[in-house]
Scaffold this active site. Structure first.
Site, PDB file in Angstrom:
ATOM      1  N   ASP A  24       0.771  -1.240   0.012  1.00 14.59           N
ATOM      2  CA  ASP A  24      -0.194  -0.134   0.215  1.00 14.59           C
ATOM      3  C   ASP A  24       0.853   1.319   0.012  1.00 14.59           C
ATOM      4  O   ASP A  24       0.428   2.284   0.521  1.00 14.59           O
ATOM      5  CB  ASP A  24      -0.922   0.054   0.928  1.00 14.59           C
ATOM      6  CG  ASP A  24      -1.793  -1.143   1.278  1.00 14.59           C
ATOM      7  OD1 ASP A  24      -2.118  -1.699   0.166  1.00 14.59           O
ATOM      8  OD2 ASP A  24      -2.180  -1.748   2.241  1.00 14.59           O
ATOM      9  N   GLU A  25       2.093   1.343  -0.652  1.00 13.00           N
ATOM     10  CA  GLU A  25       2.884   2.375  -0.585  1.00 13.00           C
ATOM     11  C   GLU A  25       2.518   3.399  -1.747  1.00 13.00           C
ATOM     12  O   GLU A  25       2.974   4.552  -1.703  1.00 13.00           O
ATOM     13  CB  GLU A  25       4.358   1.994  -0.762  1.00 13.00           C
ATOM     14  CG  GLU A  25       5.197   1.115   0.321  1.00 13.00           C
ATOM     15  CD  GLU A  25       4.711  -0.315   0.039  1.00 13.00           C
ATOM     16  OE1 GLU A  25       4.021  -0.583  -1.115  1.00 13.00           O
ATOM     17  OE2 GLU A  25       5.166  -1.185   0.506  1.00 13.00           O
ATOM     18  N   HIS A  66      -4.629  -1.859  -5.744  1.00  6.57           N
ATOM     19  CA  HIS A  66      -4.164  -0.451  -6.173  1.00  6.57           C
ATOM     20  C   HIS A  66      -5.323   0.576  -6.231  1.00  6.57           C
ATOM     21  O   HIS A  66      -6.205   0.203  -6.901  1.00  6.57           O
ATOM     22  CB  HIS A  66      -3.377  -0.410  -7.415  1.00  6.57           C
ATOM     23  CG  HIS A  66      -2.252  -1.685  -7.486  1.00  6.57           C
ATOM     24  ND1 HIS A  66      -1.193  -1.436  -6.595  1.00  6.57           N
ATOM     25  CD2 HIS A  66      -2.177  -2.657  -8.236  1.00  6.57           C
ATOM     26  CE1 HIS A  66      -0.396  -2.756  -6.733  1.00  6.57           C
ATOM     27  NE2 HIS A  66      -0.753  -3.256  -8.094  1.00  6.57           N
ATOM     28  N   THR A  67      -5.210   1.693  -5.880  1.00  6.92           N
ATOM     29  CA  THR A  67      -6.050   2.691  -6.025  1.00  6.92           C
ATOM     30  C   THR A  67      -5.574   3.721  -7.139  1.00  6.92           C
ATOM     31  O   THR A  67      -4.384   4.567  -6.478  1.00  6.92           O
ATOM     32  CB  THR A  67      -6.701   3.501  -4.794  1.00  6.92           C
ATOM     33  OG1 THR A  67      -7.226   2.305  -4.057  1.00  6.92           O
ATOM     34  CG2 THR A  67      -7.802   4.476  -5.186  1.00  6.92           C
ATOM     35  N   THR A  85      -7.598  -1.262   0.444  1.00  2.00           N
ATOM     36  CA  THR A  85      -8.474  -1.216  -0.846  1.00  2.00           C
ATOM     37  C   THR A  85      -9.399  -2.403  -1.048  1.00  2.00           C
ATOM     38  O   THR A  85     -10.361  -2.272  -1.466  1.00  2.00           O
ATOM     39  CB  THR A  85      -7.399  -1.119  -2.051  1.00  2.00           C
ATOM     40  OG1 THR A  85      -6.499  -0.006  -1.754  1.00  2.00           O
ATOM     41  CG2 THR A  85      -8.056  -0.927  -3.316  1.00  2.00           C
ATOM     42  N   ASP A 102       2.244  14.969   0.374  1.00  2.34           N
ATOM     43  CA  ASP A 102       1.418  16.079   0.449  1.00  2.34           C
ATOM     44  C   ASP A 102       0.638  15.801   1.781  1.00  2.34           C
ATOM     45  O   ASP A 102       0.036  16.662   2.531  1.00  2.34           O
ATOM     46  CB  ASP A 102       0.340  16.167  -0.639  1.00  2.34           C
ATOM     47  CG  ASP A 102      -0.200  14.771  -0.892  1.00  2.34           C
ATOM     48  OD1 ASP A 102       0.599  13.875  -0.792  1.00  2.34           O
ATOM     49  OD2 ASP A 102      -1.411  14.890  -0.860  1.00  2.34           O
ATOM     50  N   THR A 144       2.778  13.773  -4.924  1.00  7.50           N
ATOM     51  CA  THR A 144       2.116  15.020  -4.000  1.00  7.50           C
ATOM     52  C   THR A 144       0.636  14.893  -3.974  1.00  7.50           C
ATOM     53  O   THR A 144      -0.083  15.976  -3.689  1.00  7.50           O
ATOM     54  CB  THR A 144       2.503  16.318  -4.716  1.00  7.50           C
ATOM     55  OG1 THR A 144       2.229  16.249  -5.839  1.00  7.50           O
ATOM     56  CG2 THR A 144       4.091  16.395  -4.566  1.00  7.50           C
ATOM     57  N   GLY A 145      -0.129  14.080  -4.485  1.00  5.27           N
ATOM     58  CA  GLY A 145      -1.418  13.876  -4.402  1.00  5.27           C
ATOM     59  C   GLY A 145      -1.939  12.420  -4.799  1.00  5.27           C
ATOM     60  O   GLY A 145      -1.087  11.811  -5.633  1.00  5.27           O
TER      61      GLY A 145
HETATM   62  P1  GTP Z   1      -0.753  -2.857  -2.781  1.00  5.77           P
HETATM   63  O1  GTP Z   1      -0.276  -3.608  -4.128  1.00  5.77           O
HETATM   64  O2  GTP Z   1      -2.025  -3.465  -2.472  1.00  5.77           O
HETATM   65  O3  GTP Z   1       0.356  -2.909  -1.825  1.00  5.77           O
HETATM   66  O4  GTP Z   1      -1.260  -1.381  -3.022  1.00  5.77           O
HETATM   67  P2  GTP Z   1      -0.527  -0.143  -3.723  1.00  5.77           P
HETATM   68  O5  GTP Z   1       1.027   0.135  -3.218  1.00  5.77           O
HETATM   69  O6  GTP Z   1      -0.723   0.420  -4.920  1.00  5.77           O
HETATM   70  O7  GTP Z   1      -1.156   1.444  -2.733  1.00  5.77           O
HETATM   71  P3  GTP Z   1      -2.799   1.428  -2.608  1.00  5.77           P
HETATM   72  O8  GTP Z   1      -3.427   2.034  -3.661  1.00  5.77           O
HETATM   73  O9  GTP Z   1      -3.509   0.425  -1.734  1.00  5.77           O
HETATM   74  O10 GTP Z   1      -2.764   2.658  -1.487  1.00  5.77           O
HETATM   75  C1  GTP Z   1      -2.125   3.797  -1.749  1.00  5.77           C
HETATM   76  C2  GTP Z   1      -3.169   4.973  -1.553  1.00  5.77           C
HETATM   77  O11 GTP Z   1      -2.551   6.372  -1.386  1.00  5.77           O
HETATM   78  C3  GTP Z   1      -4.309   4.877  -2.504  1.00  5.77           C
HETATM   79  O12 GTP Z   1      -5.527   5.569  -2.199  1.00  5.77           O
HETATM   80  C4  GTP Z   1      -3.660   6.286  -3.615  1.00  5.77           C
HETATM   81  O13 GTP Z   1      -4.894   6.674  -4.169  1.00  5.77           O
HETATM   82  C5  GTP Z   1      -3.041   6.906  -2.452  1.00  5.77           C
HETATM   83  N1  GTP Z   1      -1.815   7.704  -3.182  1.00  5.77           N
HETATM   84  C6  GTP Z   1      -0.791   7.197  -3.633  1.00  5.77           C
HETATM   85  N2  GTP Z   1       0.182   8.232  -4.062  1.00  5.77           N
HETATM   86  C7  GTP Z   1      -0.358   9.354  -3.129  1.00  5.77           C
HETATM   87  C8  GTP Z   1       0.323  10.646  -3.173  1.00  5.77           C
HETATM   88  O14 GTP Z   1       1.537  10.849  -3.312  1.00  5.77           O
HETATM   89  N3  GTP Z   1      -0.654  11.370  -2.258  1.00  5.77           N
HETATM   90  C9  GTP Z   1      -1.618  11.188  -1.709  1.00  5.77           C
HETATM   91  N4  GTP Z   1      -2.343  12.159  -0.891  1.00  5.77           N
HETATM   92  N5  GTP Z   1      -2.405   9.988  -2.058  1.00  5.77           N
HETATM   93  C10 GTP Z   1      -1.748   9.026  -2.712  1.00  5.77           C
HETATM   94  P1  IMP Z   2      -2.510 -12.422   2.511  1.00 10.14           P
HETATM   95  O1  IMP Z   2      -1.811 -12.185   1.437  1.00 10.14           O
HETATM   96  O2  IMP Z   2      -4.166 -12.154   2.168  1.00 10.14           O
HETATM   97  O3  IMP Z   2      -2.221 -13.920   2.811  1.00 10.14           O
HETATM   98  O4  IMP Z   2      -2.459 -11.810   3.709  1.00 10.14           O
HETATM   99  C1  IMP Z   2      -1.491 -11.918   4.616  1.00 10.14           C
HETATM  100  C2  IMP Z   2      -0.866 -10.834   5.288  1.00 10.14           C
HETATM  101  O5  IMP Z   2      -0.260  -9.704   4.312  1.00 10.14           O
HETATM  102  C3  IMP Z   2      -1.740  -9.818   6.184  1.00 10.14           C
HETATM  103  O6  IMP Z   2      -1.293  -8.905   6.773  1.00 10.14           O
HETATM  104  C4  IMP Z   2      -2.548  -8.840   4.830  1.00 10.14           C
HETATM  105  O7  IMP Z   2      -3.144  -7.537   5.380  1.00 10.14           O
HETATM  106  C5  IMP Z   2      -1.200  -8.498   4.192  1.00 10.14           C
HETATM  107  N1  IMP Z   2      -1.402  -7.960   2.833  1.00 10.14           N
HETATM  108  C6  IMP Z   2      -1.529  -8.929   1.574  1.00 10.14           C
HETATM  109  N2  IMP Z   2      -1.490  -8.378   0.425  1.00 10.14           N
HETATM  110  C7  IMP Z   2      -1.475  -7.058   0.908  1.00 10.14           C
HETATM  111  C8  IMP Z   2      -1.440  -5.736  -0.011  1.00 10.14           C
HETATM  112  O8  IMP Z   2      -1.729  -5.780  -1.041  1.00 10.14           O
HETATM  113  N3  IMP Z   2      -1.332  -4.688   0.763  1.00 10.14           N
HETATM  114  C9  IMP Z   2      -1.312  -4.467   2.242  1.00 10.14           C
HETATM  115  N4  IMP Z   2      -1.211  -5.692   2.958  1.00 10.14           N
HETATM  116  C10 IMP Z   2      -1.340  -6.944   2.332  1.00 10.14           C
HETATM  117 MG    MG Z   3      -3.001  -1.601  -1.604  1.00  8.04          MG
END
Ligand code: GTP
Ligand code: IMP
Ligand code: MG
Length: 334
Positions: A13-14, A43-44, A248, A282, A321-322
């Site tokens: 969720d970075e 991913h969002t 997400t 941000d 930054t958003g």
């Molecule tokens: P995983 O594959 O599940 O680990 O997810 P991810 O790394 O793609 O991240 P995810 O989309 O779950 O969460 C990141 C959140 O931060 C989302 O809601 C994005 O819209 C938001 N986001 C990403 N970059 C930025 C940023 O620079 N600023 C702000 N305000 N929001 C951001």
């Molecule tokens: P699983 O991958 O569903 O087996 O979950 C194992 C652990 O990894 C739990 O703590 C989940 O919350 C975490 N996890 C798995 N996928 C994600 C992801 O995409 N973002 C954040 N946490 C995750």
């Molecule tokens: Mg995510």
């Protein structure tokens, strides 16, 4: 560079999805190929006033020129995949490998109850039990599924063919380094290795075929589910800081802590990162919202970025930054 691998540096969720979307629009890759675990990732992505959630297809789908591939190391939820192909209208450019594993209801049931759910905090999407069956060599593969017939391809072959022609390929990781089955906070981890090497193995790229590894760090650390989080803030403090987030996939509240340089350093080592992307600047420095130029950032925000570069010895090339894809500072050519 022709092949760029994007991975998460903390606990997932970075903001990889947004960074990948930005790179997809900016660099116009011929292929975006997804590695990682499966539909447990979410991913969002926000662009042009719309918000997209993607769990199976590569986050590069907003670029209509990019082929969207899923590597053989990924386990597939049929419902989620077919729904996304239909929602995003990517029927002519979405392909999964013959050897992707298939998640079935039985896997989801095991994953939504008992030890995995209660003590690990799994997402309940069936990925762990499916990977367990894969290790037992009983898991069904994509090539056995009629409804996937149109979307099957030899993904390692497609990716390596493109790289041979020096075409641009984005390799998309999911989850984060400390959720890796090998390198994370076991047993509070996911069911596979999700560092850059693991992601490359998922899609069939050898170690000498990688040009750049972009590691994505959020400006603070978040974690969803169980497991250690050093210097975890109280939920009150998370709210006061304005750092609250909701997962997400699961809708669970994410736990949070300040940016952890020690974890980041180890993550750089484990992934051989060549570039850093910092997201949510941000959120920590609201005065920087939507900025697209480093020189416009406030002094404390610049200092934060400089400190990261000084301590981690890797350039910060992209800064979020958003949530909008274009809320990005791109320093790659500076
Ligand atoms: P995983 O594959 O599940 O680990 O997810 P991810 O790394 O793609 O991240 P995810 O989309 O779950 O969460 C990141 C959140 O931060 C989302 O809601 C994005 O819209 C938001 N986001 C990403 N970059 C930025 C940023 O620079 N600023 C702000 N305000 N929001 C951001
Ligand atoms: P699983 O991958 O569903 O087996 O979950 C194992 C652990 O990894 C739990 O703590 C989940 O919350 C975490 N996890 C798995 N996928 C994600 C992801 O995409 N973002 C954040 N946490 C995750
Ligand atoms: Mg995510």
């Amino acid at each position: 560079m022709p092949s760029t691998v994007i991975v998460g540096g903390f606990f997932g969720d970075e903001g990889k999805g947004k960074i990948i979307s930005y790179l997809a629009m900016k660099d116009n890759p011929v292929i975006a190929v997804r590695g990682g675990v499966g539909p447990n990732a979410g991913h969002t992505i926000e662009h042009a006033g719309k918000k997209y959630k993607v769990r199976m297809l590569p986050s590069a789908f907003l670029n209509p020129n990019t082929r969207l591939l899923v590597g053989p190391g990924v386990v597939i939820s049929l419902d989620v995949l077919l729904q996304e192909i239909s929602t995003f209208g990517t029927q002519d450019r979405s392909f999964v490998d013959y050897q992707c594993g298939i998640i079935e209801d039985s896997h989801r049931i095991i994953d939504s109850q008992g030890r995995l759910k209660e003590s690990i905090g799994s997402t309940g999407t069936g990925t762990g039990p499916a990977n367990a069956d894969r290790a037992m060599r009983t898991l069904k593969l994509a090539k056995e599924i009629d409804s996937l017939a149109l979307y099957l391809d030899d993904i390692p072959n497609a990716v390596n063919f493109a790289l041979e022609r020096k075409e641009q390929v984005l390799v998309e990781g999911t989850q984060g380094t400390f959720l890796s089955l090998w390198h994370g906070t076991y047993p509070y981890v996911t069911s596979k290795d999700v560092t850059a090497s693991g992601i490359c193995a998922d899609v069939g790229i050898g170690p000498k075929r990688v040009d750049d590894v972009v590691i994505v760090f959020k400006s603070f650390v978040t974690r969803v589910g169980e497991g250690p989080l050093k210097n975890e803030l109280s939920s009150e403090k998370v709210i006061t800081n304005g750092w609250q987030e909701v997962g997400t996939v699961t809708g669970r509240q994410r736990r949070a802590a300040e940016f952890d340089f020690e974890l980041a350093k180890r993550s750089i080592m484990l992934n051989s990162a060549t570039q850093i992307a910092i997201t949510k600047l941000d959120v920590v420095y609201p005065e920087c919202a939507h900025m697209q130029s480093f020189s416009d950032l406030s002094s404390p925000a610049k200092y934060f970025i400089k400190t990261i570069e000084d301590k981690l010895k890797v350039p910060v090339t992209l800064i979020g930054t958003g949530p909008e894809v274009n809320d990005t500072i791109d320093r790659r050519n500076q």
